[in-house]
Design an enzyme around this catalytic site. Structure first.
Site, PDB file in Angstrom:
ATOM      1  N   GLU A  59       0.827  -1.457   0.068  1.00  0.00           N
ATOM      2  CA  GLU A  59      -0.238   0.086   0.045  1.00  0.00           C
ATOM      3  C   GLU A  59       0.542   1.128  -0.034  1.00  0.00           C
ATOM      4  OE1 GLU A  59      -2.401  -3.594   1.133  1.00  0.00           O
ATOM      5  OE2 GLU A  59      -0.629  -2.679   2.315  1.00  0.00           O
ATOM      6  N   ILE A  83       9.570  -8.985   4.302  1.00  0.00           N
ATOM      7  CA  ILE A  83      10.156 -10.249   4.590  1.00  0.00           C
ATOM      8  C   ILE A  83       9.779 -12.114   4.057  1.00  0.00           C
ATOM      9  CG2 ILE A  83      11.522 -11.571   6.372  1.00  0.00           C
ATOM     10  CD1 ILE A  83      10.768  -9.322   8.504  1.00  0.00           C
ATOM     11  N   HIS A  89       4.665 -14.822  -2.114  1.00  0.00           N
ATOM     12  CA  HIS A  89       4.390 -13.575  -1.992  1.00  0.00           C
ATOM     13  C   HIS A  89       5.491 -12.025  -1.973  1.00  0.00           C
ATOM     14  CE1 HIS A  89       1.054 -11.004   0.096  1.00  0.00           C
ATOM     15  NE2 HIS A  89       1.693 -10.368   0.798  1.00  0.00           N
TER      16      HIS A  89
END
Length: 157
Positions: A59, A83, A89
């Site tokens: 964001e 991380i 992802h």
């Protein structure tokens, strides 16, 4: 002799926006401490720093763009921590965050500084937040100050 243009590390009178991710806050709060220390230590007034919290690093680009477009800040500093986990992802978030933050600076011609850690492990992130290595937030603050002053020197301000 070549003409040399470089930015001074003097934040006096400059205004900074800081966009910080709440995700991985145990890291990002340490980075924020480094940013604030770097800015104030180099002459920025507390009242010339605005901090905007966002949910996560994905964001951050939109928030950086909006801050840079506002005309209220000499530079925007993005602070986050992505991380690596067991899925892909990480790759998507890190890549889109980096591209979006770079795009915000290019579109607005306001320095938007990438102070987002991309680490393979929690231990690496903790080290980069100032436990073993220099605090990357502090380094991002110095980058912002120098970049603003270098660009002002170029335009004769």
């Amino acid at each position: 002799m070549a003409k040399i243009i470089e930015g001074k590390l003097d934040a006096t009178g400059l205004k900074f926006g800081v966009v910080i991710s709440r995700y991985n806050s145990f890291i990002t709060q340490r980075l924020l401490e480094g940013v604030l220390d770097g800015l104030v230590r180099h002459g920025a007034a507390d009242g010339d720093i605005t901090i905007l919290y966002v949910p996560g690093s994905f964001e951050m680009p939109l928030a950086c763009l909006k801050m840079a477009q506002s005309g209220q800040y000499d530079a925007v500093i993005a602070v986050g921590a992505v991380i690596r986990g067991a899925t892909s992802h990480f790759d998507f978030v890190a890549a889109e965050c980096a591209k979006g933050i770079a795009r915000a600076g290019m579109q607005t011609e306001v320095p938007v500084i990438f102070g987002v850690l991309t680490a393979d492990t929690i231990e690496q992130a903790i080290e980069r937040a100032g436990t073993k290595l220099p605090n990357r937030g502090f380094e991002a603050a110095l980058t912002a100050i120098e970049q603003v002053n270098a660009l002002k020197s170029m335009s004769g301000e």
